[in-house]
Design a protein around this motif. Structure first.
Motif, PDB file in Angstrom:
ATOM      1  N   LEU A 185       0.824  -1.203   0.000  1.00  0.00           N
ATOM      2  CA  LEU A 185       0.000   0.000   0.000  1.00  0.00           C
ATOM      3  C   LEU A 185       0.864   1.262   0.000  1.00  0.00           C
ATOM      4  N   CYS A 186       1.929   1.256   0.802  1.00  0.00           N
ATOM      5  CA  CYS A 186       2.825   2.417   0.852  1.00  0.00           C
ATOM      6  C   CYS A 186       3.436   2.691  -0.513  1.00  0.00           C
ATOM      7  N   ASP A 238      -8.641  -2.051   0.073  1.00  0.00           N
ATOM      8  CA  ASP A 238      -7.267  -1.873  -0.420  1.00  0.00           C
ATOM      9  C   ASP A 238      -6.297  -2.748   0.365  1.00  0.00           C
ATOM     10  N   ILE A 239      -6.494  -2.831   1.678  1.00  0.00           N
ATOM     11  CA  ILE A 239      -5.653  -3.723   2.480  1.00  0.00           C
ATOM     12  C   ILE A 239      -5.901  -5.173   2.075  1.00  0.00           C
ATOM     13  N   LEU A 289      -3.458   8.618   0.309  1.00  0.00           N
ATOM     14  CA  LEU A 289      -3.449   8.077   1.664  1.00  0.00           C
ATOM     15  C   LEU A 289      -4.836   8.119   2.291  1.00  0.00           C
ATOM     16  N   GLU A 299       2.082   2.068  -3.371  1.00  0.00           N
ATOM     17  CA  GLU A 299       1.048   2.663  -4.217  1.00  0.00           C
ATOM     18  C   GLU A 299       0.857   4.137  -3.885  1.00  0.00           C
ATOM     19  N   VAL A 300       0.885   4.451  -2.593  1.00  0.00           N
ATOM     20  CA  VAL A 300       0.732   5.853  -2.183  1.00  0.00           C
ATOM     21  C   VAL A 300       1.918   6.678  -2.667  1.00  0.00           C
ATOM     22  N   HIS A 357      -4.096  -6.642  -0.897  1.00  0.00           N
ATOM     23  CA  HIS A 357      -2.657  -6.842  -0.766  1.00  0.00           C
ATOM     24  C   HIS A 357      -2.316  -8.032   0.144  1.00  0.00           C
ATOM     25  N   LEU A 377      -2.465   5.791  -5.381  1.00  0.00           N
ATOM     26  CA  LEU A 377      -3.492   5.800  -4.351  1.00  0.00           C
ATOM     27  C   LEU A 377      -3.216   6.945  -3.392  1.00  0.00           C
ATOM     28  N   ASP A 429      -7.584   7.951   0.948  1.00  0.00           N
ATOM     29  CA  ASP A 429      -8.559   7.125   0.223  1.00  0.00           C
ATOM     30  C   ASP A 429      -8.389   5.633   0.505  1.00  0.00           C
ATOM     31  N   VAL A 430      -7.409   5.271   1.328  1.00  0.00           N
ATOM     32  CA  VAL A 430      -7.168   3.852   1.603  1.00  0.00           C
ATOM     33  C   VAL A 430      -8.360   3.251   2.351  1.00  0.00           C
ATOM     34  N   THR A 431      -8.838   2.122   1.874  1.00  0.00           N
ATOM     35  CA  THR A 431      -9.986   1.440   2.471  1.00  0.00           C
ATOM     36  C   THR A 431      -9.583   0.035   2.939  1.00  0.00           C
TER      37      THR A 431
END
Length: 261
Positions: free
Chosen positions: A154-155, A172-173, A165, A157-158, A176, A163, A167-169
């Motif tokens: 995720l990091c 999203d977790i 930060l 992608e940010v 991954h 993505l 907007d992370v849902t």
């Protein structure tokens, strides 16, 4: 089998996860070496897998080799477990195909020995066309490590701008995680009577029903999994509150987007 006739085929769990515990204690009670406990435990795996196939269980996930135990066990025991895994795959792929079982793996499998990964890939390819039970072996697996790997993804992608930060849902977790392509477990079985999760599927079991048996894994058979499923079917599953603030005892028919923590 009487217990199978008592089960409601319409209410079978979609995904059963098992913490296979007690190999060492099983051997110790018989004054045997731990290696023999692991060997007997491998036989239990095949009994349970074949039972899962016969009842049409879509997903079965087994905690086979934890990341933490890999660090704590004596090297000789780890080496034996790797040989046992290769032996299990060599000896059981034909039986998996006969039972329409597909095998896959989760965990930091890239850290396993090359010859083990080669056998794992061979078994996955040999069973990939099967359409029945999906057997997932958690190998060199730890749930906290899984979450660390997910957060790193995720990091990335940010940082790359894919993505934002804020907007992370949860979704999203979820995508991954090692289990992104799998449903969360409905039922978690733990053998040996220990009342702990042992760093297994921590994210995925948020609403999972838990069944603990004192039976050690080498003595666990398909009928014992059916007993756990029978117990599961007697329960009313609770998933927390709904989006409108009401409580639900049975939300199996509700859209996922209506469920909140």
């Amino acid at each position: 089998m009487a217990i199978y006739r008592r089960l409601d085929p319409e209410r079978l769990p979609h995904h059963v996860a098992i913490i296979m515990d007690g190999n060492g204690r099983w051997a110790g009670k018989r004054s045997l070496k731990r290696f023999l406990g692991h060997q007997q435990g491998a036989e239990s795996v095949q009994y349970v897998v074949e039972t899962a196939s016969r009842i049409g269980l879509p997903w079965l996930t087994l905690y086979a080799f934890s990341l933490e135990n890999n660090l704590r066990r004596p090297k000789s025991e780890v080496n034996f477990l790797m040989r046992l895994l290769k032996m299990y795959l060599n000896n059981n792929v034909r039986r998996m195909n006969d039972n329409n079982v597909r095998i896959q793996y989760i965990g930091r499998t890239d850290d396993l020995p090359d010859e083990v990964r080669e056998r794992m890939q061979w078994a996955a390819e040999a069973t990939q066309r099967n359409t029945g039970t999906v057997l997932t072996l958690a190998l060199n697996y730890g749930a906290r490590s899984e979450l660390m790997d997910a957060f790193r993804g995720l990091c990335a992608e940010v940082q790359s701008g894919q993505l934002k930060l804020n907007d992370v849902t949860e979704q999203d977790i979820q995508r991954h995680l090692y289990t992104a392509h799998m449903p969360d477990p409905d039922l978690l079985i733990r053998t040996s009577g220990e009342m702990r999760i042992s760093n297994y599927l921590l994210w995925q079991i948020a609403y999972t029903e838990i069944y603990v048996t004192s039976r050690l894994w080498p003595d666990f058979r398909g009928i014992h999994m059916l007993e756990a499923i029978e117990d599961y079917q007697r329960r009313e599953r609770r998933y927390g509150g709904l989006a409108d603030g009401t409580e639900s005892d049975d939300v199996a028919s509700l859209p996922a987007n209506q469920l909140v923590g």
